[in-house]
Design an enzyme around this catalytic site. Structure first.
Site, PDB file in Angstrom:
ATOM      1  N   CYS A  84      43.918  55.590 -31.169  1.00  0.00           N
ATOM      2  CA  CYS A  84      43.967  56.166 -32.511  1.00  0.00           C
ATOM      3  C   CYS A  84      43.502  55.200 -33.589  1.00  0.00           C
ATOM      4  CB  CYS A  84      45.390  56.580 -32.860  1.00  0.00           C
ATOM      5  SG  CYS A  84      46.163  57.613 -31.637  1.00  0.00           S
ATOM      6  N   ARG A 127      36.914  53.425 -30.960  1.00  0.00           N
ATOM      7  CA  ARG A 127      38.221  53.179 -30.358  1.00  0.00           C
ATOM      8  C   ARG A 127      38.616  54.285 -29.379  1.00  0.00           C
ATOM      9  NH1 ARG A 127      41.354  49.457 -33.261  1.00  0.00           N
ATOM     10  NH2 ARG A 127      43.276  50.475 -32.682  1.00  0.00           N
ATOM     11  N   TRP A 138      43.890  59.862 -30.262  1.00  0.00           N
ATOM     12  CA  TRP A 138      43.676  59.785 -28.824  1.00  0.00           C
ATOM     13  C   TRP A 138      44.992  60.262 -28.218  1.00  0.00           C
ATOM     14  CZ3 TRP A 138      45.573  57.324 -24.432  1.00  0.00           C
ATOM     15  CH2 TRP A 138      44.680  57.235 -23.349  1.00  0.00           C
ATOM     16  N   ASN A 168      49.725  55.541 -35.452  1.00  0.00           N
ATOM     17  CA  ASN A 168      49.109  55.058 -34.217  1.00  0.00           C
ATOM     18  C   ASN A 168      50.210  54.365 -33.429  1.00  0.00           C
ATOM     19  OD1 ASN A 168      47.602  53.851 -32.239  1.00  0.00           O
ATOM     20  ND2 ASN A 168      46.556  52.399 -33.580  1.00  0.00           N
ATOM     21  N   GLY A 169      50.369  54.717 -32.147  1.00  0.00           N
ATOM     22  CA  GLY A 169      51.422  54.091 -31.337  1.00  0.00           C
ATOM     23  C   GLY A 169      52.189  55.158 -30.594  1.00  0.00           C
ATOM     24  N   GLU A 229      33.785  43.498 -12.104  1.00  0.00           N
ATOM     25  CA  GLU A 229      33.320  43.840 -13.449  1.00  0.00           C
ATOM     26  C   GLU A 229      32.101  44.763 -13.402  1.00  0.00           C
ATOM     27  OE1 GLU A 229      34.536  43.827 -16.222  1.00  0.00           O
ATOM     28  OE2 GLU A 229      32.919  43.832 -17.691  1.00  0.00           O
ATOM     29  N   LYS A 273      32.060  48.459 -15.121  1.00  0.00           N
ATOM     30  CA  LYS A 273      31.049  48.827 -16.125  1.00  0.00           C
ATOM     31  C   LYS A 273      30.409  50.147 -15.728  1.00  0.00           C
ATOM     32  CE  LYS A 273      31.522  46.994 -19.032  1.00  0.00           C
ATOM     33  NZ  LYS A 273      32.670  46.239 -18.980  1.00  0.00           N
ATOM     34  N   GLU A 322      32.850  53.205 -15.956  1.00  0.00           N
ATOM     35  CA  GLU A 322      33.219  53.500 -17.345  1.00  0.00           C
ATOM     36  C   GLU A 322      32.183  54.384 -18.029  1.00  0.00           C
ATOM     37  OE1 GLU A 322      35.545  49.997 -19.651  1.00  0.00           O
ATOM     38  OE2 GLU A 322      33.604  49.397 -18.860  1.00  0.00           O
ATOM     39  N   HIS A 368      37.920  47.000   6.827  1.00  0.00           N
ATOM     40  CA  HIS A 368      39.297  47.501   6.919  1.00  0.00           C
ATOM     41  C   HIS A 368      39.444  48.859   6.243  1.00  0.00           C
ATOM     42  CE1 HIS A 368      40.567  43.797   8.752  1.00  0.00           C
ATOM     43  NE2 HIS A 368      39.914  43.128   7.811  1.00  0.00           N
ATOM     44  N   LYS A 387      38.781  51.790 -26.799  1.00  0.00           N
ATOM     45  CA  LYS A 387      38.375  50.382 -26.875  1.00  0.00           C
ATOM     46  C   LYS A 387      39.591  49.473 -26.838  1.00  0.00           C
ATOM     47  CE  LYS A 387      35.517  46.974 -27.627  1.00  0.00           C
ATOM     48  NZ  LYS A 387      34.757  46.547 -26.433  1.00  0.00           N
TER      49      LYS A 387
HETATM   50  C1  G6P Z   1      40.144  48.732 -22.636  1.00  0.00           C
HETATM   51  C2  G6P Z   1      38.672  48.449 -22.878  1.00  0.00           C
HETATM   52  C3  G6P Z   1      38.188  47.362 -21.920  1.00  0.00           C
HETATM   53  C4  G6P Z   1      39.038  46.117 -22.073  1.00  0.00           C
HETATM   54  C5  G6P Z   1      40.535  46.418 -21.885  1.00  0.00           C
HETATM   55  C6  G6P Z   1      41.381  45.244 -22.331  1.00  0.00           C
HETATM   56  O1  G6P Z   1      40.319  49.333 -21.404  1.00  0.00           O
HETATM   57  O2  G6P Z   1      37.911  49.626 -22.706  1.00  0.00           O
HETATM   58  O3  G6P Z   1      36.833  47.043 -22.222  1.00  0.00           O
HETATM   59  O4  G6P Z   1      38.642  45.167 -21.116  1.00  0.00           O
HETATM   60  O5  G6P Z   1      40.920  47.526 -22.706  1.00  0.00           O
HETATM   61  O6  G6P Z   1      41.243  45.111 -23.724  1.00  0.00           O
HETATM   62  P1  G6P Z   1      41.383  43.752 -24.497  1.00  0.00           P
HETATM   63  O7  G6P Z   1      41.148  44.119 -25.943  1.00  0.00           O
HETATM   64  O8  G6P Z   1      42.780  43.267 -24.257  1.00  0.00           O
HETATM   65  O9  G6P Z   1      40.362  42.803 -23.977  1.00  0.00           O
END
Ligand code: G6P
Length: 624
Positions: A2, A27, A76, A112-113, A497, A501, A504, A520, A619
């Site tokens: 949010c 976000r 959100w 937000n929260g 990673e 990526k 996502e 396995h 985000k």
């Molecule tokens: C979300 C974002 C990721 C990020 C993760 C941790 O899932 O989409 O890109 O790695 O949060 O966020 P931070 O702000 O703690 O790095």
């Protein structure tokens, strides 16, 4: 997650609120709304489901709603599905619709929260005659403020203080009271919120990009603090209602840094910013002393005595930042000869086992607000363990609460899928590893490591030049159903990673496997044409991973091999080879990820997806 914005000043609030919300779109959200007051008039609430464009259309980009004071929100969904009635702002009045229009209400607010005890509070409010039109915890919160305001009759700050004491959970809350035209009242606990100010105006936001076009002067509101905002003025209060003095901080990021700058997407812009931000981050911690480069972590508050006193390292983080931790585990253990345990912050925070009291907990976070990472940090602090944060957002909760803080200089990262912040975080862990090794007397090639690290930004740049081949490959595999990533050690961390990526932003199912684990279970999923991407940057593990790749090839897989130039010739074994520049192998992760970032980007692009704002993702994850 949010996003919140607010404005009070001499301009029309609607367009400013919508512009601010557009800067917070990254976000993640599913609905949006604004509430604007015109002088003493009732607030007008407009909400809509889906993209911000719908709200812009309904309000003529905010111009159709008169008034100089207002709040806005992108939601959100947590409690209650995405819908117009669950969208914010919420109102205290008893109404049957969706809480939109000029609803007779004493309190209108955005939040937000998460309010954890909202069900119990809702039942209490229902007993007091309140009726609810939404399924949200926020409506309960707004009605609770209304209830205390009427019950104690001592003003908004007192009503907020009474509310805060009663709720459990996290909040960045902004409310307008009918009796206080031209004012916004806010309260905060564990959810991000900043207040920007210039001579005649005040801005409220969950994150810096929302206000950068208007001011760079901001206040950070602390946990369990409240504030009263009016045009050009901000007064802070603690829970007892006493005023709190605060200093304005200048945000160094400029507005341009949060724009696309000619790129089609933020993600591509951010991928290409990596050489620069990597160098900026290294320059912050590598200093020239007597003609020699040395690592200097004093800005983070760390010195050799502190580093020497550490006997164990824990790393806790979420998402890509956790992948940085996985990689750092290998690098730190090898370079500094110290045990490292890396854990997902959401697991670490609930760990009951005793922790080594001479340990250092390293938390890694781009936003500095991730709820689980923040909770892990607090848990360690409560147990008396030293804490170091590697954080991008200056003044964020994690940065403020950790004992030591290494800032990454990635600048604002807007695309949900992290790229440049991840790279800068990795570099910080390399510097930490080398400096720890030096403090512990186990590094005999200190100068060599620093030279190799300082070469990385240039090598990232040349890796980015590989663009066309990756783009071609991406179009060929855009319709893949499953993609597997395999590697060992640091290569395994690269795979984690790379795989994240891809899923996502391309919505293709993918898994990252430690190559030795393949037999396995996962190998049963390999069929004719399945794409298997093997990362092969580590000499001692190269042959082993390659054999695992060949096992996949024998079962029909198409092989993509990622390795270091001039070291190995994988072309005889794999179907498609990509080379990254040669570097000391401890640091190859920062190069290995670049082709995989590009691959994900181009696959998402080929599929016509929303690269910067993938579905369901946020985000900054500020709730558990
Ligand atoms: C979300 C974002 C990721 C990020 C993760 C941790 O899932 O989409 O890109 O790695 O949060 O966020 P931070 O702000 O703690 O790095």
């Amino acid at each position: 997650m949010c996003g919140i914005v607010g404005y009070i000043g001499n301009k029309q609030a609607g367009p400013i609120l919508l512009e601010g919300l557009s800067k917070l779109e990254y976000r993640g959200y599913d609905s949006a709304g604004i509430a604007v007051r015109d002088g003493e008039n009732e607030a007008e609430v407009v909400k809509s489901l889906g993209r911000l464009a719908n709200l812009e259309e309904k309000t003529d980009s905010g111009k159709a709603i008169p008034g100089n004071c207002g709040i806005g929100h992108t939601r959100w969904a947590t409690h209650g599905a995405p819908s117009q009635s669950n969208a914010h702002p919420h109102v205290s009045g008893n109404c049957t619709g969706s809480g939109s229009g000029k609803v007779e209400s004493l309190v209108v607010g955005v939040h937000n929260g998460i309010i954890e005890n909202y069900q119990e509070l809702k039942a209490k409010m229902e007993r007091h005659g309140y009726a609810f039109y939404s399924q949200t915890d926020t409506e309960v919160l707004i009605k609770l403020v209304d209830y205390y305001y009427k019950k104690y009759k001592v003003g908004p700050i007192d009503a907020l203080a009474k509310t805060i004491v009663r709720v459990r959970g996290s909040y960045a809350l902004a409310v307008m009271f009918k009796d206080y035209p031209g004012k916004i009242f806010v309260a905060r606990k564990d959810s991000p919120m900043i207040i920007g100010k210039n001579d005649d105006e005040v801005f409220l936001a969950s994150d810096v990009p929302a206000i950068l076009n208007h001011t760079r002067q901001v206040y950070y509101i602390g946990n369990l603090e409240m504030a009263e905002l009016s045009a050009g003025e901000v007064t802070f209060y603690n829970l007892d209602g006493d005023t709190v003095q605060k200093k304005l901080t200048t945000i160094e990021w400029d507005a341009e840094a949060a724009e696309k700058g000619g790129y089609e997407h933020f993600m591509m812009k951010e991928i290409h910013e990596q050489p620069k931000v990597a160098m900026d981050t290294l320059n912050k911690y590598v200093k020239e002393v007597d003609g020699k480069n040395v690592i200097d972590l004093s800005e983070a508050g760390l010195n050799a005595d502190v580093l020497k006193s550490i006997s164990q390292i824990y790393i806790a983080a979420c998402g890509s930042a956790w992948h940085v931790g996985v990689q750092a585990q290998y690098v730190i253990e090898e370079l500094a000869d110290i045990p490292v345990r890396v854990e997902l912050a959401s697991e670490f925070r609930y760990r009951k086992n005793s922790l080594d009291k001479d340990a250092l907990l390293v938390v890694i976070s781009q936003s500095g607000e991730t709820a689980d990472t923040l909770a892990a940090l607090r848990m360690a602090k409560e147990k008396g363990i030293k804490t170091l944060a590697i954080v991008n957002v200056v003044g964020s909760s994690i940065a403020r609460e950790a004992d030591y803080c290494m800032y990454t200089l990635a600048g604002p990262e807007i695309s949900v899928a992290t790229t440049k912040a991840y790279t800068c975080q990795l570099l910080c862990t390399y510097l930490l590893a080398v400096e720890l090794g030096k403090a512990r007397n186990v590094v005999d090639v200190y100068d060599y490591y620093i030279d190799e690290i300082l070469e990385l930004p240039k090598k990232i740049e040349s890796t980015l030049e590989n663009n066309e081949r990756i783009q071609w490959f991406a179009s060929k595999y855009a319709s893949a159903q499953d993609i597997f990533f395999i590697g060992r050690g640091i290569d395994y961390a690269i795979c984690l990673e790379g795989s994240l990526k891809l899923k996502e932003i391309s919505y293709i199912h993918s898994e990252a496997y430690a190559a030795g684990e393949l037999k396995h279970g996962t190998i049963s999923l390999i069929e004719e044409g399945t794409l298997v991407i093997g990362s092969l940057t580590q000499s001692d593990l190269y042959e082993k991973t390659l054999s695992n790749m060949m096992e996949c090839k024998s079962r029909g897989a198409y092989l993509f091999g990622l390795t270091s130039a001039g070291k190995y010739d994988v072309e005889d074994s794999v179907n498609f080879a990509v080379y990254v520049p040669k570097t000391d192998e401890h640091f190859s992760g920062v190069l290995g990820i670049i082709p995989l970032q590009l691959l994900s980007y181009y696959i998402s692009l080929s599929k016509g997806l929303d690269v910067d704002k993938p579905r369901n993702l946020a985000k900054s994850v500020t709730v558990e």
